[in-house]
Design an enzyme around this catalytic site. Structure first.
Site, short mmCIF file in Angstrom:
data_model
loop_
_atom_site.label_atom_id
_atom_site.label_comp_id
_atom_site.label_asym_id
_atom_site.label_seq_id
_atom_site.Cartn_x
_atom_site.Cartn_y
_atom_site.Cartn_z
N LYS A 3 119.71 -21.79 62.11
CA LYS A 3 120.27 -20.59 61.70
C LYS A 3 121.02 -19.94 62.82
CE LYS A 3 119.37 -16.34 58.88
NZ LYS A 3 118.08 -15.92 57.86
N SER B 244 119.00 -14.97 53.22
CA SER B 244 120.14 -14.87 54.14
C SER B 244 120.14 -16.34 54.70
CB SER B 244 119.93 -13.70 55.06
OG SER B 244 119.05 -14.22 55.93
N SER C 204 114.17 -14.52 53.08
CA SER C 204 115.39 -14.96 53.50
C SER C 204 115.14 -16.71 53.87
CB SER C 204 116.02 -14.70 54.72
OG SER C 204 116.92 -13.26 54.30
N1 GLN Z 1 117.49 -10.27 51.04
C1 GLN Z 1 116.93 -9.27 51.90
C2 GLN Z 1 117.70 -8.35 52.66
O1 GLN Z 1 118.80 -8.36 52.47
C3 GLN Z 1 116.10 -10.07 52.90
C4 GLN Z 1 116.64 -10.51 53.95
C5 GLN Z 1 116.16 -11.45 55.03
O2 GLN Z 1 114.90 -11.96 54.75
N2 GLN Z 1 116.50 -11.71 56.19
O3 GLN Z 1 117.31 -7.47 53.48
#
Ligand code: GLN
Length: 485
Positions: free
Chosen positions: A78, A153, A177
């Site tokens: 990532k 994400s 995410s």
């Molecule tokens: N979807 C969640 C957010 O927007 C979690 C994102 C994540 O785990 N980085 O914060």
């Protein structure tokens, strides 16, 4: 056999027995990426030269007989793990040309183990999002249906695996995410205990929630990668000083005596009936494997979303203060004065979702609102963690759906942040409590889109989640389904 279709453990065997060299394996993946990535957009940066150089070094180790379980294994990372001299964008215009001067612990450990880093995978900007649509580098498409989102994400990491563009990938999980995109793309993803893997060199979103973790085709592959990543790091004071168990050799075939709790709050009336059905079927498989199923309650579950969306933006607003256009990253053109430089750099460098989080976070931390929002959220966070501790007095593991629905169409929720935030309703509490959680495939909906189930264990019991996932995967074939591309 096309080596891009194998699992990590199978590829290990091919490399060890010299049926394929690391260079051949890497080339096969690079060619596939060149062919398929323009459609899926899973990688932001492909490091052809770096990957082939690492593959040549891996072949030397394999010939000399000093290989680790990851030597020669092509992996995607990532794009929020700093890689020395290799562009690291965090999915943002702010860091679109950022070449870190140092290496994150995660990528350093992978490289030292002989892994081949193919490139940096796409992600929501600064890991804020659930659909991978907030990336400055464009959305990632779900390999099961390119009109749909892959989740976020770590959407690039998940889609890369589902499209066979790597044997394993690394993601990060602040509120879901890793697990949510794993569920929506039909692969396996583990968020370890907070602190199990070092955060050094991982670009911060919400420091008390962020955790790195592996995504792969199955639990066995995840065990191999976790083994290399887990462990204390003097460069991260929040990394845990605890022994790292042998994850691969503790994988199980049977689950006799395992008590699995089903939290009633994770099966609300509105739950998608196909997901409810898939979970019921999974319970039956687990019973056959020797586990018992016990209803439990996590009463503070309904506070997950508001609590997370106070704490995470609060920490983000503080972490992202460093992007001021002075030392690194994007800088606006011809600023009039210092204030103009700060204001325009940040308005131009950050996308709308990141700006929304910074404003939310600044608000809940401001004097006058701190007690009402931030301090209160911290107290609720404690209650949420206590729910889990109480449940784990009666059961060994919790089983829940990973997501309330399957992959939704691109664009459907971009203008509705609350609908987007609700995508993470089943994963967020696990971060608030710092627990290990894993998503594995357990079914499909009527469109053939993957459904994931989540297993949650007490702190540092990753091996329990992995063993359960492995036993389930020995008895089912959901993890072997592949999209047609
Ligand atoms: N979807 C969640 C957010 O927007 C979690 C994102 C994540 O785990 N980085 O914060």
């Amino acid at each position: 056999m096309d080596p891009t279709q194998s699992t990590l453990v199978q590829a290990q065997g091919l490399l060890r027995t010299r049926q394929i060299s690391a260079v051949e394996l890497t080339q096969a993946f690079l060619e596939r990426i060149d062919r398929i990535n323009p459609v899926i957009n899973a990688y932001i940066t492909v490091d052809h030269d770096g990957a082939l150089e690492a593959a040549r070094a891996a072949d030397r180790c394999l010939r000399a007989g000093n290989a680790t379980p990851l030597t020669g294994i092509p992996i995607g990372v990532k794009d929020l793990f700093c890689t020395e001299n290799v562009r690291t964008t965090c999915g943002s215009r702010m860091l679109a040309n950022f070449r870190p001067p140092y290496e994150s612990t995660v990528t350093r450990r992978l490289k030292e183990a002989g892994a081949v880093i193919l490139g940096k995978t796409n992600m929501d900007e600064f890991a804020m999002g659930s659909s991978n649509e907030t990336s400055f580098f464009g959305p990632v498409r779900n390999p099961w249906d390119i009109g749909r989102i892959p989740g976020g994400s770590s959407g690039g990491s998940a889609a890369a695996l589902a499209a066979h563009l790597a044997l394993a990938t690394i993601g990060s999980d602040t509120g879901g995410s890793i697990r949510q995109p794993a569920a929506l793309t039909g692969i396996s993803g583990l968020k370890p205990t907070y602190g199990r893997i070092s955060r050094y060199g991982m670009i911060a979103f919400a420091s008390s929630l962020d955790q790195a973790g592996p995504l792969a085709r199955d639990a066995a592959d995840i065990a191999v990668v976790l083994q290399i990543l887990a462990g204390h790091d003097p460069m991260d004071s929040t990394s845990i000083e605890a022994d790292v168990p042998d994850y691969f050799n503790t994988l199980a075939n049977r689950l006799d005596g395992l008590r699995i709790g089903i939290p009633e709050e994770y099966h609300p009336d509105g739950l998608d009936p196909e997901i409810r059905c898939a979970l019921k079927e999974a319970e039956r498989v687990l019973l056959d494997l020797g586990a018992s199923i016990i209803p439990v309650s996590l009463p503070h579950t309904r506070y997950a979303i508001p609590t997370y969306y106070i704490i995470a933006p609060a920490e983000a607003s503080s972490n992202l203060a460093r992007y001021d256009g002075i030392r690194f990253g994007y800088r606006c053109q011809e600023p009039k004065d210092l204030n103009d430089l700060y204001t325009r750099t940040r308005s131009e460098g950050f996308g709308p979702e990141v700006r929304r989080r910074i404003m939310l976070g600044t608000y809940v931390l401001s004097s006058g609102y701190y007690d009402a929002y931030y301090r209160k959220a911290q107290k609720v966070r404690r209650l949420i963690a206590q729910d889990f501790h109480q449940a784990f007095e009666a059961v060994d593991l919790l089983l829940t759906p990973t997501t309330p629905g399957t992959a939704f169409p691109l664009g459907e929720r971009v203008d509705d942040p609350v609908a987007m935030y609700l995508s993470d309703i089943f994963t967020i509490n696990v971060n608030l409590a710092g627990l290990p959680g894993m998503s594995i495939p357990c079914g499909v909906d009527q469109r053939g889109l993957p459904i994931g189930m989540q297993m949650i264990a007490p702190v540092l019991k990753e091996e329990r989640v992995l063993a359960t996932a492995h036993a389930f995967q020995c008895a089912t074939s959901w993890h072997q389904r592949q999209p047609e591309l």
